[in-house]
Design an enzyme around this catalytic site. Sequence first.
Site, short mmCIF file in Angstrom:
data_model
loop_
_atom_site.label_atom_id
_atom_site.label_comp_id
_atom_site.label_asym_id
_atom_site.label_seq_id
_atom_site.Cartn_x
_atom_site.Cartn_y
_atom_site.Cartn_z
N LYS A 217 0.85 -1.18 0.00
CA LYS A 217 0.00 0.00 0.00
C LYS A 217 0.89 1.24 0.00
CE LYS A 217 -3.34 2.52 2.87
NZ LYS A 217 -4.16 2.49 4.10
N THR B 174 -6.24 3.89 10.46
CA THR B 174 -5.53 4.08 11.72
C THR B 174 -5.91 3.07 12.80
OG1 THR B 174 -7.18 5.76 12.31
CG2 THR B 174 -5.10 6.54 11.39
#
Length: 502
Positions: free
Chosen positions: A75, A339
Amino acid sequence: MQQQLVILGGGSAGWMAAAMLAKTLGHSVAITLVESEEIGTVGVGEASIPPLTLFNRALGIDERDFMAVTAATFKLGIQFEGWGNPNACYMHAFGAMGRDLALTPFVHLWLKQSGNTRAVDASDFWRYSANACASAANRFGLTGGQGDLPHAYHFDAGLYANYLREFSQRLGVKRINGRVSQVHTDSTSGDITALELSDGTRIAGDLFIDCSGFASLLIDKTLNAGFEDWSHWLPCDSAWAVPSARGDMLRPYTRSIAHQAGWQWQIPLQHRTGNGMVFASRWWDEQDAKAALLANLDTQALDDPRLLKFKVGRRRKQWHHNCVALGLASGFLEPLESTSIHLVQSGIMRLVKLFPAKGLAADALRDEYNRQSQQEFEQIRDFIILHYCLNSRGSNQSEAGSLWRLCRNMALPTSLEHKIALFKESGMVVRQQDELFAEVAWQQVMLGQGVSPQSWSPMADKLTSEQLTEYLQNIQTITSGAVSKMPPHDQFIQAYCQMETA
């Protein structure tokens, strides 16, 4: 004598905690993890941010092995589609943007070059990011022309938990399969003394870690640590999640696609695609949101969608009495910037650094843990709110008076209001030294969603127009040259971790 540490709940949060605490403190702590095979895990956290690479490295985990075991892909950032306006698209790319010149940040050089800063062509900004350029070309390499290419992962969180369970047990962590029927506390101190399972087994401990997810069995239901509700800033309260078949092309980035009253995620893994629709039930009926998710899948659904209900906010005390909450038990911030796994990781590392000696009252350590946790949650909260408050949606009839209009007009946290005003005025971002998101992350979201600074730093004026043009062109040439040499992302993965193809 070793301290007795008891972790309630497995999943990625529980086993990440068990693995790191056993690795760093196993000489002085005996760890028992209690999980029930009857209780499932949420398991939608399939995207991470770059600090996870450091966490795995600290455990001694080989990246190739991790990627093969967890069906991971690389990513390079997150692509936001339709957030500025329905047709807008920009990226929060990891890593540096361009290159600073001495004390002059790159963004100010770029702003000067753009000339009329009130009409900045923000799309040009990402030409100076190796991560963004590689993402656009669906390529990947470990280096990007100016050093290592910062990256994170898309991975199967369930497979990661299983991997860490075996890892932890090799380090001496004791696993007990059972369901908690009662939590015993000391009548004087209020501390937790033991967990009692449904079969009568009693598990005593000195310190307890609550990884029981939204149930928050220890930190909330037993100790009543309190909850700070942030849903007035982040009104989304529901999500549908569904896996679909693997796509033909493995994109090296996460997609976040704005919809009528929420947003859709797409996360490419080696064996499937993770999908979800986060939405505000006040403005979008559950079944309509589900239908929109299924209608916007790139590949065939592999299961029925699962509905998750949540409230955005945090525990007022994430370490209360002798209990530390991690993961969903500690609070929830929607996964817009991936997150969730990071907050588990940072909570674990914070505990490692502040771990109390046996018999210590630990009041100051506990207070410092809670101070740092609050600060981190609030900083990440502000960054997520930033995407919502800068949206340009809601102009058509179906979205009139919607989530998007509410977020665009709502009163902001003072800390966030200051950041936006400072960038609008000067192109400057100021952050605390230990803040998670770097200046360049804030720059990308604000520029990507239409904030045009009124000026640039006078330091940028030391270069002539010709010198500045040459400097920026050289960076573009280096960046594009490095990306052109990278293989396609899926080819790199196959070679890197010997991915088996069907």
